[in-house]
Scaffold this active site. Structure first.
Site: not given
Ligand code: PBG
Length: 342
Positions: A205, A260
Site C-alpha cells: 500500500k 493499492k
Molecule cells: C485507510 C484506507 C484508505 C483507503 C482504504 N483504506 C485511505 C488511506 O490510507 O488514507 C483508500 C481507498 C481509496 O482511495 O479508494 N486505512
C-alpha cells in the site's frame, strides 16, 4: 502488384489472422473478467434510509445501514463476490486513540451484522482494519509525539479484527501498514475461534495522492490536516520493497495480498503474481475512479469501455480480484449468463 507482396516470405506470420473474426478473437482471448472477480467498497453512514452524494466521486453515495444492506443484496444478485465496508464515523465518536474502533456497535460492526443476517453466505464481507475512521488525527494508528507507533497500534488492530469477526466479517483486511500486524491478527483470530476468517492484507500500500476522494468520503482528510502517511505507507518509487512486504505477509499468514492503488501500480501486481503463489487483489482507488468518472462526464472518454478496459488490465496483470467503486456498474455491463466480456 509490387513483387514483394507476391513473395512467399512477405510476411509469413500474419498476426491479424487471429483477429479477423469475433469468434477467433474470443477463442484466443487470454484473460477474462467477470463479476465474480469484483469486490465493491461501500461507505456507511448513521441513520436510516439516508444516502449522501460524494462530490469528488460522482455516482458513489454514502449509505445508511439499511440501504447498504439493500445494495449488498443487489451486488450479490449480480454475481459480485464481496463487499468492503468503510464507516463514516461522526466526529463526536472520534478520539485520539480511536477507541470507537473496538465498539461492537460501531457502524462497521452493525453494518456487518445486518448484511450477514440478510445475505448469509451469498456474499463476502470485507472489514477494513485500521484506526483512521476513528482517530481525531486521521492516522491509521496511535499517534505519540507526532509519530504513529507500531506495536501498540498492532495490539489495538488485533482487537479490532476480533470485534469485526464476531460481527460476521468473512475477510479481515488490514490497511494500516504496521509491521507484524498480519501475523498478530492471524493469531488473535485463531485464539478467538475464527480460524476460518481470511486475511486479505493491504501488503503493498503506497503513500499515494490517489486516495484524496476517499478521505473526503470518510471525512479523514480534514482530520489529517494536510498530513501524510509516509512513515508507514510505501514510497511510490519502490518495487523491491513491495516484494519484501508481500513475502512477510505470506509468511505471517495472509490469504490474499493486495496492491493499492491499482492502475499506476500494474507492474507491482505483475511482479507479485510472477514471484509468489498467492492470490493478488488490486484496489482501483478513489482517485482512479474520479479520473475515469470526470473524464467521461466531460465526454472525453467512453465510460463503459474505459471502465471495462481498466478492470481487464488488472486481470491481465495477474490480479484475481479487484476492489472497485465501479463494481455494480461493471457487473451490470458484464453479461450475467456467461459472466464474461469479449
Ligand atoms: C485507510 C484506507 C484508505 C483507503 C482504504 N483504506 C485511505 C488511506 O490510507 O488514507 C483508500 C481507498 C481509496 O482511495 O479508494 N486505512
Amino acid at each position: 502488384m509490387p513483387d514483394h507482396f507476391q513473395s512467399p516470405s512477405f510476411p509469413q506470420t500474419r498476426m491479424r489472422r487471429n483477429r479477423r473474426w469475433p469468434w477467433v478473437r474470443e477463442m484466443l482471448q487470454e484473460t477474462h473478467l467477470s463479476a465474480q472477480n469484483l469486490i465493491w467498497p461501500i461507505f456507511v453512514i448513521e441513520g436510516t434510509n439516508r444516502r449522501e452524494p460524494i462530490s469528488s466521486m460522482p455516482g458513489v453515495e454514502r449509505l445508511s445501514i439499511d440501504l447498504a444492506t439493500h445494495a449488498a443484496a443487489q451486488a450479490a444478485s449480480l454475481g459480485i463476490s464481496a463487499i468492503a465496508l468503510f464507516p463514516v464515523t461522526p466526529a463526536s465518536k472520534k478520539s485520539n486513540d480511536g477507541a470507537h474502533a473496538l465498539d461492537p456497535d460501531n457502524l462497521m460492526c452493525s453494518a456487518t451484522r445486518s448484511i450477514a443476517a440478510e445475505l448469509g453466505e451469498s456474499i463476502g464481507i470485507v472489514c477494513d482494519v485500521a484506526l483512521d475512521p476513528y482517530t481525531s488525527h486521521g492516522h491509521d494508528g496511535l499517534l505519540i509525539d507526532n509519530y504513529v507507533v507500531n506495536d501498540a497500534t498492532v495490539e489495538i488492530l488485533c482487537k479490532q479484527a476480533v470485534v469485526q469477526a464476531e460481527a460476521g466479517a468473512t475477510i479481515i483486511a488490514p490497511s494500516d501498514m504496521m509491521d507484524g500486524r498480519v501475523g498478530a491478527i492471524r493469531k488473535s483470530l485463531d485464539q478467538a475461534g475464527f480460524s476460518d476468517v481470511s486475511i486479505m492484507s493491504y501488503s503493498a500500500k503506497y503513500a499515494s495522492a490517489f486516495y484524496g476522494p476517499f478521505r473526503d468520503a470518510v471525512g479523514s482528510a480534514s482530520s489529517l490536516k494536510g498530513g501524510d502517511k509516509k512513515t508507514y505507507q510505501m514510497n511510490p518509487a519502490n518495487s523491491d520493497e513491495a516484494m519484501r512486504e508481500v513475502a512477510l505477509d505470506i509468511q505471517e499468514g495472509a490469504d490474499i495480498v493486495m496492491v493499492k492503488p491499482g492502475m499506476p501500480y500494474l507492474d507491482i501486481i505483475r511482479r507479485i503474481h510472477d514471484t509468489f503463489q498467492v492470490p493478488v487483489a488490486a484496489y482501483q482507488v478513489s482517485g482512479e475512479y474520479a479520473m475515469l468518472k470526470f473524464a467521461s462526464e466531460k465526454g472525453a472518454i467512453n465510460e463503459r469501455a474505459c471502465i471495462l478496459e481498466s478492470l481487464m488490465s488488472f486481470r491481465r496483470a495477474g490480479a484475481s480480484c479487484i476492489l472497485t467503486y465501479f463494481a455494480l456498474q461493471a457487473a451490470e455491463y458484464l453479461c450475467p449468463s456467461s459472466g464474461r466480456v469479449s
